[in-house]
Design a protein around this motif. Structure first.
Motif, PDB file in Angstrom:
ATOM      1  N   CYS B 378     -15.808 -10.148  27.299  1.00 38.45           N
ATOM      2  CA  CYS B 378     -15.864  -9.031  28.240  1.00 38.45           C
ATOM      3  C   CYS B 378     -16.575  -7.825  27.626  1.00 38.45           C
ATOM      4  O   CYS B 378     -16.717  -6.793  28.283  1.00 38.45           O
ATOM      5  CB  CYS B 378     -14.464  -8.614  28.661  1.00 38.45           C
ATOM      6  SG  CYS B 378     -13.618  -9.858  29.629  1.00 38.45           S
ATOM      7  N   LEU B 380     -15.507  -5.967  25.120  1.00 37.20           N
ATOM      8  CA  LEU B 380     -14.581  -4.872  24.844  1.00 37.20           C
ATOM      9  C   LEU B 380     -14.592  -4.538  23.357  1.00 37.20           C
ATOM     10  O   LEU B 380     -14.611  -5.435  22.515  1.00 37.20           O
ATOM     11  CB  LEU B 380     -13.168  -5.282  25.266  1.00 37.20           C
ATOM     12  CG  LEU B 380     -13.012  -5.522  26.770  1.00 37.20           C
ATOM     13  CD1 LEU B 380     -11.621  -6.014  27.097  1.00 37.20           C
ATOM     14  CD2 LEU B 380     -13.306  -4.242  27.530  1.00 37.20           C
ATOM     15  N   PRO B 381     -14.598  -3.241  23.025  1.00 39.57           N
ATOM     16  CA  PRO B 381     -14.431  -2.874  21.622  1.00 39.57           C
ATOM     17  C   PRO B 381     -13.005  -3.195  21.196  1.00 39.57           C
ATOM     18  O   PRO B 381     -12.127  -3.238  22.053  1.00 39.57           O
ATOM     19  CB  PRO B 381     -14.682  -1.355  21.632  1.00 39.57           C
ATOM     20  CG  PRO B 381     -14.377  -0.907  23.024  1.00 39.57           C
ATOM     21  CD  PRO B 381     -14.654  -2.087  23.912  1.00 39.57           C
ATOM     22  N   PHE B 386     -18.925  -6.332  22.218  1.00 41.30           N
ATOM     23  CA  PHE B 386     -19.264  -4.952  22.540  1.00 41.30           C
ATOM     24  C   PHE B 386     -20.522  -4.515  21.805  1.00 41.30           C
ATOM     25  O   PHE B 386     -21.373  -3.825  22.370  1.00 41.30           O
ATOM     26  CB  PHE B 386     -18.105  -4.012  22.173  1.00 41.30           C
ATOM     27  CG  PHE B 386     -18.460  -2.571  22.366  1.00 41.30           C
ATOM     28  CD1 PHE B 386     -18.602  -2.056  23.638  1.00 41.30           C
ATOM     29  CD2 PHE B 386     -18.699  -1.740  21.285  1.00 41.30           C
ATOM     30  CE1 PHE B 386     -18.957  -0.738  23.839  1.00 41.30           C
ATOM     31  CE2 PHE B 386     -19.062  -0.421  21.475  1.00 41.30           C
ATOM     32  CZ  PHE B 386     -19.191   0.082  22.756  1.00 41.30           C
ATOM     33  N   GLU B 389     -23.684  -5.906  23.465  1.00 45.83           N
ATOM     34  CA  GLU B 389     -23.929  -5.265  24.753  1.00 45.83           C
ATOM     35  C   GLU B 389     -24.320  -3.807  24.549  1.00 45.83           C
ATOM     36  O   GLU B 389     -25.146  -3.265  25.288  1.00 45.83           O
ATOM     37  CB  GLU B 389     -22.688  -5.383  25.655  1.00 45.83           C
ATOM     38  CG  GLU B 389     -22.508  -6.803  26.173  1.00 45.83           C
ATOM     39  CD  GLU B 389     -21.573  -6.888  27.373  1.00 45.83           C
ATOM     40  OE1 GLU B 389     -21.393  -5.890  28.071  1.00 45.83           O
ATOM     41  OE2 GLU B 389     -21.015  -7.970  27.588  1.00 45.83           O
ATOM     42  N   PHE B 390     -23.736  -3.184  23.542  1.00 48.31           N
ATOM     43  CA  PHE B 390     -24.101  -1.804  23.234  1.00 48.31           C
ATOM     44  C   PHE B 390     -25.582  -1.712  22.884  1.00 48.31           C
ATOM     45  O   PHE B 390     -26.276  -0.768  23.287  1.00 48.31           O
ATOM     46  CB  PHE B 390     -23.247  -1.299  22.063  1.00 48.31           C
ATOM     47  CG  PHE B 390     -23.541   0.118  21.661  1.00 48.31           C
ATOM     48  CD1 PHE B 390     -22.963   1.172  22.328  1.00 48.31           C
ATOM     49  CD2 PHE B 390     -24.416   0.388  20.624  1.00 48.31           C
ATOM     50  CE1 PHE B 390     -23.243   2.479  21.975  1.00 48.31           C
ATOM     51  CE2 PHE B 390     -24.711   1.689  20.266  1.00 48.31           C
ATOM     52  CZ  PHE B 390     -24.117   2.731  20.941  1.00 48.31           C
ATOM     53  N   TYR B 393     -27.521  -1.966  26.086  1.00 48.03           N
ATOM     54  CA  TYR B 393     -27.369  -0.687  26.787  1.00 48.03           C
ATOM     55  C   TYR B 393     -28.232   0.394  26.123  1.00 48.03           C
ATOM     56  O   TYR B 393     -28.871   1.193  26.806  1.00 48.03           O
ATOM     57  CB  TYR B 393     -25.913  -0.230  26.749  1.00 48.03           C
ATOM     58  CG  TYR B 393     -25.050  -0.695  27.899  1.00 48.03           C
ATOM     59  CD1 TYR B 393     -25.318  -0.316  29.204  1.00 48.03           C
ATOM     60  CD2 TYR B 393     -23.938  -1.476  27.678  1.00 48.03           C
ATOM     61  CE1 TYR B 393     -24.507  -0.721  30.250  1.00 48.03           C
ATOM     62  CE2 TYR B 393     -23.119  -1.894  28.718  1.00 48.03           C
ATOM     63  CZ  TYR B 393     -23.408  -1.513  30.002  1.00 48.03           C
ATOM     64  OH  TYR B 393     -22.606  -1.913  31.031  1.00 48.03           O
ATOM     65  N   LEU B 418     -25.410  -4.822  34.237  1.00 47.62           N
ATOM     66  CA  LEU B 418     -24.531  -4.979  33.075  1.00 47.62           C
ATOM     67  C   LEU B 418     -23.149  -4.406  33.344  1.00 47.62           C
ATOM     68  O   LEU B 418     -22.125  -5.018  33.005  1.00 47.62           O
ATOM     69  CB  LEU B 418     -25.136  -4.261  31.875  1.00 47.62           C
ATOM     70  CG  LEU B 418     -25.924  -5.090  30.886  1.00 47.62           C
ATOM     71  CD1 LEU B 418     -26.395  -4.215  29.743  1.00 47.62           C
ATOM     72  CD2 LEU B 418     -25.077  -6.207  30.345  1.00 47.62           C
ATOM     73  N   ALA B 419     -23.115  -3.234  33.979  1.00 42.62           N
ATOM     74  CA  ALA B 419     -21.824  -2.598  34.235  1.00 42.62           C
ATOM     75  C   ALA B 419     -21.001  -3.459  35.178  1.00 42.62           C
ATOM     76  O   ALA B 419     -19.811  -3.691  34.961  1.00 42.62           O
ATOM     77  CB  ALA B 419     -22.034  -1.208  34.829  1.00 42.62           C
ATOM     78  N   GLY B 422     -19.824  -6.568  33.430  1.00 41.01           N
ATOM     79  CA  GLY B 422     -18.706  -6.289  32.539  1.00 41.01           C
ATOM     80  C   GLY B 422     -17.393  -6.215  33.295  1.00 41.01           C
ATOM     81  O   GLY B 422     -16.392  -6.824  32.905  1.00 41.01           O
TER      82      GLY B 422
END
Lengths: 298, 637
Positions: B378, B380-381, B386, B389-390, B393, B418-419, B422
């Motif tokens: 997902c 998630l940090p 994350f 995906e970061f 982004y 992406l949002a 997620g």
């Protein structure tokens, strides 16, 4: 000093914000309303209590409130409050902001499902579903801010109240979209009713039905902090800074109180939207963000 | 030993490891041992390439080898996941309990060796040969349970698709050969759209990008879980590798190439996760998430291509690094999830999510592993998903700040996709974990589920550890990514200077520590102050398992919202009577590309080819006549 100020604001203002909303709602309804410090008092009392745990639950159930509060506090570190800058700022940190809150949602939803209760499952499903539309609205709104401010950090986007800058009028649309995101993410009317526990339309309150004692205190406080963080983002977007720290702090607090009053008035005067119509409202929010972005970039 | 020798030895050892499995006694163990030896050698070789720079070698007129940092990253992933999943397979699919065990071992070695060949290939010819070895060997691994008609159909579909893809690739490489006069994979002139179309078709089919994903959900769901892990973790990444390699050769490509790839990525990510939400079968659901993650990777790659064409090398470097890192990360957490799903199947025999429930108490290890994988996928940090995906982004945000031109419009498209992806992925995995692992058991099988044997949990723990490691210390991946970006032909500053990796690591570590501390504090506070009870459920004193919210209900609103794409089917049998004798509702999400495009296409093809039966008379005279006619025709021409 900056960090200390930030943390003090984070500790003191959220309960106040909730208190003001409740007071406004009570006054509009012709009641006196609870004292301003009711939430803080509730939290303090719950922290001293024992806890009842369902035999169905696992460690995830207790992780929900803990993660929910910690990630919200972490996200708050990225947002500038009054005159002070954000304690943490790095390129692209607005992605971290959104994903931290997503982590909180993930565990809140898991904790709800961990009880095996139909009510909580229903609330969890709704919360997760609406996030699918609120998240793009939030991101697109922030993108408009990024394009406008020329910075990719939360603090950079909120450095000046974009609405008052030359050419910043489109950011009004974004501010409106963010207000809608604020309402849905914090489960306020018109998306959810924070005062009901036992109706089929509620979302957040349904998810936390089984919590008691200290975990419930964490849930209550975490929800207040989340509301405060969103309110802070909104305030920094629309309330201009003057440059003098004292005035700015005062303006910030006044802005937060104004947001509280606005939320209180919205909750007093509007009804909850019919459940199937919620997605439309959220899609409108995303579209407002898109329009804002296109106009800003024009 | 030179790096080249290491890699060759590794490929040979891995390739023959399957044959060792045919040994009369302890074949599995010997085979696994040989495979691990090969994988260690190969991983060392890949690290050598990363450290020393590209490696080139060729036999004149024969195959040639060229490994750069991009290939080395994929090699590392292949060897790591192959070894870990094979260790898991020792307990999960032993030859003495599964008659197909040896066949899977043979195919396993050949697939791994074929993959290594693909990532080492220096020319189009070698590439195609290795590609075919990989693709065909995988067929034999994934159809292990071929007594099941569903598995046979999925296998056939896979076979058709991979053949079609290979055909496109043969045309692609031949075309490149005709234009440049050499089979070598070197920088090419011009940028014909047909090349992009062929590459997207051939490689996209392997990667499973929408709308070419039709084989993927069925194949991943039908294979034994450790084979699914290898396929999802590495095999489909061969398609990504091919795209990165081939499209990278065309430096003169227009921005539109990137836009096309990015749009394909956006479609894959959103639709992949939307379809995943509608699934009832745990493994099929995970398979759809591969489509989603391939989409995220393509988003990064498309952005890198567009930015390179626009002359923003720094931006392209970030986007490509994001795509590569997500490829690597997805390999880890998706394998982890498939292995955890395998543990569920192993322990309970269940695949349908709505029949599980309460598994976390019965198999705490796999449940925790699944949770780690779910949070990672997902994005998630503080986990590895994350970070990648970061990166994507970050690339998109930078594109947004490009003042002139219209290419910035790609940024909002990518960010919105992406949002939304997620948030949808979060919903999907909250649903899976919440319904399958939390709550009360929804069936007798779930109530009787057994915990996974220790070796299986151990294999998962390795991958879960990597998820945490790369989440807390993304800096570890930076040097390798820098080399890969440079090998792709981008001149850019190191990632550490371009991106706030240090701040990211500090936040992730701080978050992890804060979570741990807060959890321990709460535990200490609650100790001895807990009263156990039943779930309150608004005062209902005797909740039953059947009162729990189901996975289908959980997903219902989203499935309805995405109804334009998912076309969910619902059959409800509720009569007009006031007191219902019994009501029955079924909901099902079909895959349109499979049922509305592929199936009719095959039916039409087989009808067309059926006409050829008229010539197939089965008599000797007719055969001789055909030969004569063909001969005459040859003379005339």
């Amino acid at each position: 000093v900056n960090l200390a100020l930030h943390l003090t604001a984070l500790l003191a203002l959220p309960p106040l914000l909730v208190g003001v909303i409740q007071r406004v709602k009570a006054r509009v309804a012709g009641r006196r309303g609870p004292p301003m410090g009711q939430l803080a008092w509730d939290v303090a009392r719950l922290l001293r209590k024992d806890v009842v745990l369902s035999r169905t639950t696992s460690w995830v159930f207790l992780a929900g409130p803990v993660v929910g509060l910690v990630v919200t506090l972490a996200a708050a570190l990225l947002v500038p409050f009054g005159s002070s800058a954000a304690p943490v700022e790095f390129a692209g940190d607005l992605v971290l902001f959104a994903y931290l809150l997503a982590l909180g949602r993930f565990f809140t939803v898991l904790a709800a499902l961990d009880t095996g209760s139909a009510f909580q499952g229903m609330g969890a499903a709704r919360d997760a579903t609406w996030a699918c539309l609120a998240e793009p609205a939030l991101f697109l709104g922030l993108m408009a801010g990024v394009r406008f401010a020329g910075a990719t950090t939360m603090a950079g986007v909120l450095r000046q109240a974009a609405v008052w800058e030359p050419g910043g009028a489109p950011m009004l649309l974004v501010a409106l979209a963010l207000l809608l995101v604020l309402l849905v993410e914090n489960c306020r009317i018109p998306f959810d009713d924070p005062t009901t526990h036992l109706e089929l339309t509620m979302v957040h309150e349904a998810m936390v039905l089984d919590h008691s004692g200290p975990p419930l205190a964490l849930v209550l406080y975490g929800a207040a902090v989340k509301l405060f963080v969103y309110a802070a983002v909104f305030v920094r977007l629309v309330v201009p800074l003057t440059g003098s720290p004292v005035q700015d702090e005062a303006a910030f607090v006044a802005g937060i109180l104004a947001v509280a009053i606005v939320i209180g008035l919205i909750e007093s005067t509007t009804a909850r939207v019919q459940l199937p119509r919620v997605p439309r409202l959220l899609i409108s929010a995303a579209l407002l963000s898109v329009f804002g972005l296109l106009l800003v970039a024009r | 030993m030179s790096v080249l020798t290491l890699l060759l030895v590794a490929t040979a050892a891995v390739g023959t490891s399957g044959l060792v499995a045919l040994a009369p006694r302890r074949g599995d163990q010997w085979s696994h041992g040989a495979l691990v030896l090969g994988c260690v050698a190969g991983a060392l070789g890949a690290l050598g390439v990363l450290a020393n720079g590209p490696l080139e070698a060729s036999i004149p007129g024969g195959p040639s080898v060229r490994v750069d940092a991009v290939g080395a990253l994929f090699l590392l992933q292949t060897f790591l996941l192959s070894a870990v999943a094979s260790a898991y397979g020792l307990t999960y699919w032993p030859s003495d309990r599964h008659p197909s065990g040896r066949r899977v071992r043979v195919a396993w070695g050949a697939t791994t060796a074929g993959l290594a060949g693909v990532f080492c290939a220096g020319d189009g010819m070698t590439f195609i040969v290795a590609w075919e070895v990989m693709a065909l060997a995988a067929f034999f691994a994934l159809t292990a349970e071929d007594h099941d008609p569903g598995v046979r159909e999925a296998g056939r579909l896979y076979l058709y698709c991979t053949r079609a893809g290979t055909l496109a690739l043969i045309v692609l490489f031949t075309w490149m050969h005709l234009r440049s006069g050499s089979w070598a994979l070197v920088a090419q002139e011009g940028a014909p759209w047909a090349i992009l179309a062929l590459a997207l078709f051939g490689f996209g089919l392997k990667a499973g990008a929408v709308p070419l994903h039709l084989w993927l959900p069925g194949a991943h769901a039908s294979a034994p879980s450790h084979v699914s892990a290898l396929m999802s973790g590495v095999l489909i990444k061969a398609g990504i590798y091919g795209l990165i390699r081939v499209l990278g050769l065309y430096a003169g490509a227009p921005v539109a190439w990137g836009a096309v790839v990015l749009a394909m990525g956006a479609a894959s990510s959103v639709l992949g996760v939307a379809f995943a939400i509608g699934q009832h079968d745990l493994k099929r659901l995970l398979a759809w998430h591969s489509v989603e993650n391939i989409g995220i990777i393509l988003l990064g790659l498309g952005l890198a291509l567009a930015a390179r064409s626009d002359g923003h090398d720094g931006l392209a470097a970030i986007a490509l690094a994001g795509a590569l890192l997500h490829t690597w990360n997805h390999g880890i957490f998706k394998s982890l999830l498939f292995l955890a799903a395998g543990a569920v199947i192993h322990g309970s025999g269940l695949r349908t999510i709505d029949r599980m429930g309460g598994l976390a108490r019965r198999m705490p290890g796999p449940a925790l592993m699944f949770l780690v994988g779910a949070a990672a996928i997902c994005g998630l940090p503080p986990l590895n998903g994350f970070v990648s995906e970061f990166l994507v982004y970050s690339g998109l945000l930078r594109l947004l700040l490009v003042p002139a031109g219209a290419s910035w419009l790609l940024a909002p498209l990518g960010v919105a996709a992406l949002a939304m992806t997620g948030a949808l992925a979060l919903l999907c995995f909250a649903k899976v974990y919440g319904v399958a692992f939390s709550g009360e058991p929804r069936s007798a099988e779930a109530a009787a589920a057994r915990d996974a044997p220790r070796p299986m949990t151990g294999a998962m723990a390795v991958l879960a550890g990597l998820c945490v490691l790369f989440g807390l210390a993304p800096v570890l991946a930076a040097p390798a990514l820098d080399r890969a970006v440079a090998a792709w032909g981008l001149g850019a500053a190191p990632l550490v200077e371009e991106l706030p990796l240090g701040a990211l690591a500090a936040m992730a570590t701080g978050l992890a520590v804060a979570l741990l501390l807060a959890g321990l504090l709460l535990r200490a506070r609650l100790k001895g102050h807990i009263t156990a009870g039943v779930t309150w459920d608004c005062g209902y004193a005797a909740p039953t398992a059947r009162m729990q919210y189901t996975a289908s209900s959980f997903a219902d609103t989203v499935v309805a919202l995405m109804g334009w794409a998912l076309a969910p089917k619902r059959s409800a049998e509720v009569g007009p009577a006031f007191y219902q004798p019994g009501a029955d509702v079924h909901s099902h999400v079909r895959d349109l590309s499979h049922e509305a495009v592929a199936r009719p296409a095959w039916r039409a093809t087989s009808r067309l080819l059926g006409r050829m039966h008229a010539f197939q008379r089965g008599s000797l005279h007719a055969g001789i006549l055909y030969i004569l006619l063909a001969l005459l025709l040859a003379f005339l021409l």
